[in-house]
Each structure stands twice: as C-alpha cells, then as structure tokens.
Design an enzyme around this catalytic site. Structure first.
Site, PDB file in Angstrom:
ATOM      1  NE  ARG A  61      -3.682   0.170   0.268  1.00 26.47           N
ATOM      2  CZ  ARG A  61      -4.352  -0.187  -0.849  1.00 26.47           C
ATOM      3  NH1 ARG A  61      -4.270   0.530  -1.959  1.00 26.47           N
ATOM      4  NH2 ARG A  61      -5.090  -1.277  -0.849  1.00 26.47           N
ATOM      5  CD  GLN A  84      -8.597  -3.246  -7.912  1.00 21.87           C
ATOM      6  OE1 GLN A  84      -9.620  -3.431  -8.562  1.00 21.87           O
ATOM      7  NE2 GLN A  84      -8.384  -2.148  -7.238  1.00 21.87           N
ATOM      8  NE  ARG A  89      -2.041  -5.044  -7.015  1.00 21.46           N
ATOM      9  CZ  ARG A  89      -2.976  -4.348  -6.381  1.00 21.46           C
ATOM     10  NH1 ARG A  89      -2.706  -3.150  -5.915  1.00 21.46           N
ATOM     11  NH2 ARG A  89      -4.189  -4.841  -6.219  1.00 21.46           N
ATOM     12  CG  HIS A 163      -1.113   2.371  -8.126  1.00 18.24           C
ATOM     13  ND1 HIS A 163      -1.324   3.316  -7.153  1.00 18.24           N
ATOM     14  CD2 HIS A 163      -2.301   1.785  -8.329  1.00 18.24           C
ATOM     15  CE1 HIS A 163      -2.597   3.275  -6.783  1.00 18.24           C
ATOM     16  NE2 HIS A 163      -3.217   2.359  -7.486  1.00 18.24           N
ATOM     17  CG  ASP A 210     -10.673   5.652  -8.557  1.00 21.50           C
ATOM     18  OD1 ASP A 210      -9.728   5.729  -9.356  1.00 21.50           O
ATOM     19  OD2 ASP A 210     -11.076   4.575  -8.069  1.00 21.50           O
ATOM     20  CD  GLU A 266      -3.048   5.332  -9.790  1.00 23.37           C
ATOM     21  OE1 GLU A 266      -3.456   4.366 -10.473  1.00 23.37           O
ATOM     22  OE2 GLU A 266      -3.670   5.737  -8.809  1.00 23.37           O
TER      23      GLU A 266
END
Ligand SMILES: O=P(O)(O)OC[C@H]1O[C@@H](O)[C@H](O)[C@@H](O)[C@@H]1O
Length: 292
Positions: A61, A84, A89, A163, A210, A266
């Site tokens: 995170r 997702q 990652r 990200h 978002d 991002e």
C-alpha cells in the site's frame, strides 16, 4: 556500495545523496529520497502506509506498485482469473543486473517471466523487464513488455500502469494540466454519467477522486506549497488520479488518515488494451523529477 542487493530488496545510492529502495516482491519501489534543484536535502518523495505489508504477503500500500496485465478488475477474457491490477505487483521479480553505475545514474534491471503460479492464472507467454534509474533529482522507471509467443500466436493485449503514491499534503496539492481531457469517474454511482470532461485548470483531491484521464499529455506537475514533482511518461497514454479521502478508512492496510499524506498520479495504458504482436516489445517509460 551504490547498489546493495539484499535478500528481498535492493538499495540504490546516488553519489550526490539521493537513494531508492525497491522490493523484489512486485518490483515495488518503497522509498525515493531526493533533493531538488532548490533544496539539496534528500527528502522522502513517496508515501508508504504504516500498515503496508512489506513481507510479500500482499501488494504494498504505497510506493510505486507495477500494474500489469490488467488495471482494476479484469475485463479481458485472458485476464479472467487475475485479481485487481493483475499479478506483476504480487510476484517476486529477479534481479537481472546493473545497467549503469555513475553520476549520470545508478540503474538496475529486474525481470519477470511466467512461473507455475502465474501460468495457473494467465496462460500467455511474456517477458517483463523493469529498469529503475536513480539520478541526482530524478527517478526513472521503464517497463519493457515482450510478447515471447510463437509467430503464429495472437498479439498480447494488456494494460500497464505505474501506481505512484506521491507524498504530499492532499489538501494542498494540485495536478496539472488535465483541463479539457475526457475522464472516467470511478466514484460516480450512475454508470451512465461516468464519462466526463475535466473543466478545472488545477485538479485538487479535496474530495474522493478516482479519475481515469484518457489520452493525456504525458507530462504532469504535482504541486503543493512545499513539494513539486514532475511526472513525465512515454507510451502510457492515460493517467489516473486517485485519492480515496474518507473512503480510505475502509482500506485495511491504510494507516489512519493516510489519504491526507499522498496523491496517486499514475501514468498507464489503461483505457483499452495495448496490442503487441509476437516477438515485439513495448516500452512504457516514466521519469519523476523533484522540482522543489
Ligand atoms: O486497493 P488497490 O487494489 O491497490 O487499488 C487502489 C486504487 O488504485 C487506483 O489506481 C484505482 O483507480 C482505484 O480504483 C483503486 O481503488
């Protein structure tokens, strides 16, 4: 040592004082300390939640997770078994060597190829290379995607994104220039109303944001009174701006009030799919520059 390879991470040290740390897990950069032209003191430029798992048990995170081959929930049939943001990652990458080690840049390459665990959920052959370069005031991250399939196989269709969690006071930050771009508002409850056009010259994140901006210019400034980062991207045609505000309290690994300490800007190829014929390589590049 300008490049220190530890069991599970790499530490890069630039002779002029900047440093970066990245985990082999997810090739996730978890720290970038850099001075700027106006302030020589190296300061942390990325946000990592105090509750982030750094042991490879789940995606980090914060920092710079690498998103591949899908952004968000999978929409392509070949990605149906993926979670997702795909698997890049949350897989352990391999240290492939030092690319450069001098004042111009301290640079390493990590690679990721299909493993049994990836092949169980994603059948296409591929080779990923991630080149991370630390310069005096810059951090460059280049993602190379190769379709290693036979010439008779269909093109690889993928999405990719970096990200970036940029450390900044989220009540003061603005992102420019996004005015006039079409964006997809993931916070809009009504599906029919999600496509919008940005009217603001300076985009803030004082409320839950978002937004997926399409066909964006590729160079962005992330500015607050005490910090300015330029994000320059090549081949990442879209850009996502994300800050969950109070919605962040629902994220298990977000520290209390963590959303006040960053904005995600991002660059990605996330609207539609990049199409890569067999044998060819696509390169998405990003340079983060500390300007203040
Ligand atoms: O919780 P995750 O999987 O790391 O995703 C964080 C956010 O990532 C952003 O890129 C997405 O646009 C958001 O919708 C998402 O919530």
């Amino acid at each position: 040592m300008p490049i220190d390879l530890q069991t599970d991470k790499l530490v890069l040290q630039h002779p002029k004082g900047a440093s970066a740390e990245l985990l082999l897990y997810g090739a996730t950069i978890i720290s970038w300390k850099s001075g700027s032209v106006t302030n020589a003191q190296p300061t942390e430029r990325l946000f990592v939640s105090g509750k982030a798992a750094l042991d490879g048990s789940k995606p980090v995170r914060g920092g710079i997770p690498v998103v591949f081959p899908c952004f968000g929930a999978p929409t392509h049939p070949e990605h149906a078994k993926l979670g997702q943001h795909g698997f890049a990652r949350s897989e352990t990458w391999t240290f492939d060597g030092i690319v450069m080690d001098n004042e111009a840049g301290v640079s390493i390459r990590l690679t990721l190829e299909p493993t049994a665990s990836i092949a169980a959920k994603y059948e296409r052959p591929f080779h990923l290379a991630y080149v991370v370069t630390l310069a005096e005031h810059q951090l460059s991250t280049d993602l190379h995607v190769k379709n290693t399939g036979l010439s008779t196989s269909p093109p690889l269709e993928f999405q990719a994104l970096l990200h970036n969690y940029i450390r900044v006071n989220s009540s003061e930050v603005v992102v420019t220039p996004l005015k006039g771009l079409t964006y997809y508002d993931k916070t809009e409850p009504d599906e029919q109303l999600r496509t919008k056009v940005e009217a603001r010259g300076q985009v803030d994140v004082k409320k839950y944001t978002d937004f997926v901006y399409q066909n964006a210019p590729g160079t962005y400034e992330v500015t607050s009174p005490t910090n300015k980062i330029e994000v320059r991207a090549v081949n990442f045609k879209d850009v996502v701006v994300w800050n969950p505000q109070q919605e962040g309290a629902k994220i298990a690994d977000m520290e209390d009030g963590g959303w006040e300490k960053y904005v995600c800007v991002e660059p990605g190829y996330v609207h539609g799919f990049a199409t890569l014929p067999a044998g060819e390589t696509w390169v998405g590049q990003q340079v983060l520059s500390a300007k203040l």
